[in-house]
Design an enzyme around this catalytic site. Sequence first.
Site, PDB file in Angstrom:
ATOM      1  N   TYR A 114       0.834  -1.273   0.096  1.00 26.01           N
ATOM      2  CA  TYR A 114      -0.039  -0.003   0.050  1.00 26.01           C
ATOM      3  C   TYR A 114       1.080   1.076  -0.114  1.00 26.01           C
ATOM      4  O   TYR A 114       1.784   1.254   0.790  1.00 26.01           O
ATOM      5  CB  TYR A 114      -0.940   0.003   1.029  1.00 26.01           C
ATOM      6  CG  TYR A 114      -2.041  -1.053   1.433  1.00 26.01           C
ATOM      7  CD1 TYR A 114      -3.166  -0.711   0.609  1.00 26.01           C
ATOM      8  CD2 TYR A 114      -1.973  -2.200   2.049  1.00 26.01           C
ATOM      9  CE1 TYR A 114      -4.011  -1.589   0.680  1.00 26.01           C
ATOM     10  CE2 TYR A 114      -3.099  -3.276   2.062  1.00 26.01           C
ATOM     11  CZ  TYR A 114      -4.188  -2.615   1.549  1.00 26.01           C
ATOM     12  OH  TYR A 114      -5.150  -3.601   1.634  1.00 26.01           O
ATOM     13  N   TYR A 153      -0.054  -9.870   1.058  1.00 29.23           N
ATOM     14  CA  TYR A 153       1.062  -9.204   1.912  1.00 29.23           C
ATOM     15  C   TYR A 153       1.277  -9.760   3.187  1.00 29.23           C
ATOM     16  O   TYR A 153       0.338 -10.270   3.929  1.00 29.23           O
ATOM     17  CB  TYR A 153       1.109  -7.464   1.745  1.00 29.23           C
ATOM     18  CG  TYR A 153      -0.437  -7.041   2.504  1.00 29.23           C
ATOM     19  CD1 TYR A 153      -0.742  -6.913   3.864  1.00 29.23           C
ATOM     20  CD2 TYR A 153      -1.428  -6.761   1.475  1.00 29.23           C
ATOM     21  CE1 TYR A 153      -1.762  -6.584   4.181  1.00 29.23           C
ATOM     22  CE2 TYR A 153      -2.875  -6.413   2.025  1.00 29.23           C
ATOM     23  CZ  TYR A 153      -2.878  -6.313   3.563  1.00 29.23           C
ATOM     24  OH  TYR A 153      -4.097  -5.805   3.977  1.00 29.23           O
ATOM     25  N   ARG A 163      -1.945 -12.150   4.255  1.00 30.51           N
ATOM     26  CA  ARG A 163      -3.289 -11.711   4.105  1.00 30.51           C
ATOM     27  C   ARG A 163      -3.271 -12.351   2.431  1.00 30.51           C
ATOM     28  O   ARG A 163      -2.828 -12.190   1.671  1.00 30.51           O
ATOM     29  CB  ARG A 163      -3.556 -10.370   3.722  1.00 30.51           C
ATOM     30  CG  ARG A 163      -3.704  -9.398   5.282  1.00 30.51           C
ATOM     31  CD  ARG A 163      -4.541  -9.529   6.083  1.00 30.51           C
ATOM     32  NE  ARG A 163      -6.019 -10.401   5.605  1.00 30.51           N
ATOM     33  CZ  ARG A 163      -6.934  -9.946   5.138  1.00 30.51           C
ATOM     34  NH1 ARG A 163      -7.000  -8.713   5.048  1.00 30.51           N
ATOM     35  NH2 ARG A 163      -7.905 -10.500   5.081  1.00 30.51           N
ATOM     36  N   HIS A 166      -6.873  -9.297  -1.746  1.00 32.75           N
ATOM     37  CA  HIS A 166      -8.325  -8.947  -1.034  1.00 32.75           C
ATOM     38  C   HIS A 166      -8.399  -7.500  -1.736  1.00 32.75           C
ATOM     39  O   HIS A 166      -7.518  -6.650  -1.916  1.00 32.75           O
ATOM     40  CB  HIS A 166      -8.653  -8.907   0.162  1.00 32.75           C
ATOM     41  CG  HIS A 166      -7.651  -8.212   1.061  1.00 32.75           C
ATOM     42  ND1 HIS A 166      -6.206  -8.613   1.375  1.00 32.75           N
ATOM     43  CD2 HIS A 166      -7.633  -6.786   1.457  1.00 32.75           C
ATOM     44  CE1 HIS A 166      -5.817  -7.750   2.008  1.00 32.75           C
ATOM     45  NE2 HIS A 166      -6.478  -6.746   2.194  1.00 32.75           N
ATOM     46  N   HIS A 168     -10.727  -4.068  -0.537  1.00 32.28           N
ATOM     47  CA  HIS A 168     -11.420  -3.585   0.594  1.00 32.28           C
ATOM     48  C   HIS A 168     -12.463  -2.663  -0.136  1.00 32.28           C
ATOM     49  O   HIS A 168     -12.309  -1.923  -1.186  1.00 32.28           O
ATOM     50  CB  HIS A 168     -10.770  -2.412   1.313  1.00 32.28           C
ATOM     51  CG  HIS A 168      -9.775  -3.184   2.162  1.00 32.28           C
ATOM     52  ND1 HIS A 168      -9.881  -3.673   3.493  1.00 32.28           N
ATOM     53  CD2 HIS A 168      -8.648  -3.443   1.794  1.00 32.28           C
ATOM     54  CE1 HIS A 168      -8.932  -4.243   3.910  1.00 32.28           C
ATOM     55  NE2 HIS A 168      -7.730  -4.146   2.955  1.00 32.28           N
TER      56      HIS A 168
HETATM   57 FE   LIG Z   1      -5.713  -4.860   2.995  1.00 32.66          FE
END
Ligand SMILES: [Fe+2]
Length: 247
Positions: A114, A153, A163, A166, A168
């Site tokens: 991110y 990640y 994770r 995905h 959000h």
């Molecule tokens: Fe996330």
Amino acid sequence: MTSRPRDLQTAAPAGYRKPDRGTQPDYFYPPYASTVKRSPTQPLVRLPTTLSEVTGPLFGFEIIKGNDFDLTKQGNGDPIGERIVVSGRVLDANARPVANTLVEVWQANAAGRYPHDRDQHNAPLDPNFPGCGRTLTDDQGRFRFVTIRPGEYPWRNHYNAWRPAHIHFSLFGPAFATRLVTQMYFPGDPLLDYDPMYLSIADERARQRLISTFDWETTIPETALGYKFDIILRGRDETPMDNYLPG
Ligand SMILES: [Fe+2]
């Protein structure tokens, strides 16, 4: 035609049925470490919602630009990664479309990073991929995003925690108080079986509603695979939400 009794005319509208047990994330789920500290230790107190909280303040439609739905067009060049199309419908408990509702998405880039100060893991940023998009549903409740398949990640929740890939999602609704937040996953992801966020929804059928399906119809030849993700706000097939409040 008979008129309704006075007490029914003036009664408040009936409340919604609570979701079935286990179909929303558990508040307290120790394998998901941050739920231990943030879950309530006292009985919940219900705060009555006032009219002004469910009618406003409202975002202005004019903030949405024409290409905000296309996360591959937010930089000066093409982002790295596999292009995908994510589309679906927002539906109410009776499968009626929810039109003109703001749908926002945010996600990691293809490398699982991110562009946020708090994300310092050792994967490259992509200057052409801010990772945010937004759109309004049409009169059939439909939304459509063009984006990059997000990378998995690490997140340090437990040993070797990663994770699953995905995206959000946020649904704004008519006001801040009605905002809903959830996550969309990808079919066949082996990390789902190890992910305590996903597994914090006890009911297997309910959590599988968070997994998108490959969609041949919306796949663009030579360009992008299509994935379908419908979001159902209430009822038996209700989509699990990150911000579920039991009680
Ligand atoms: Fe996330």
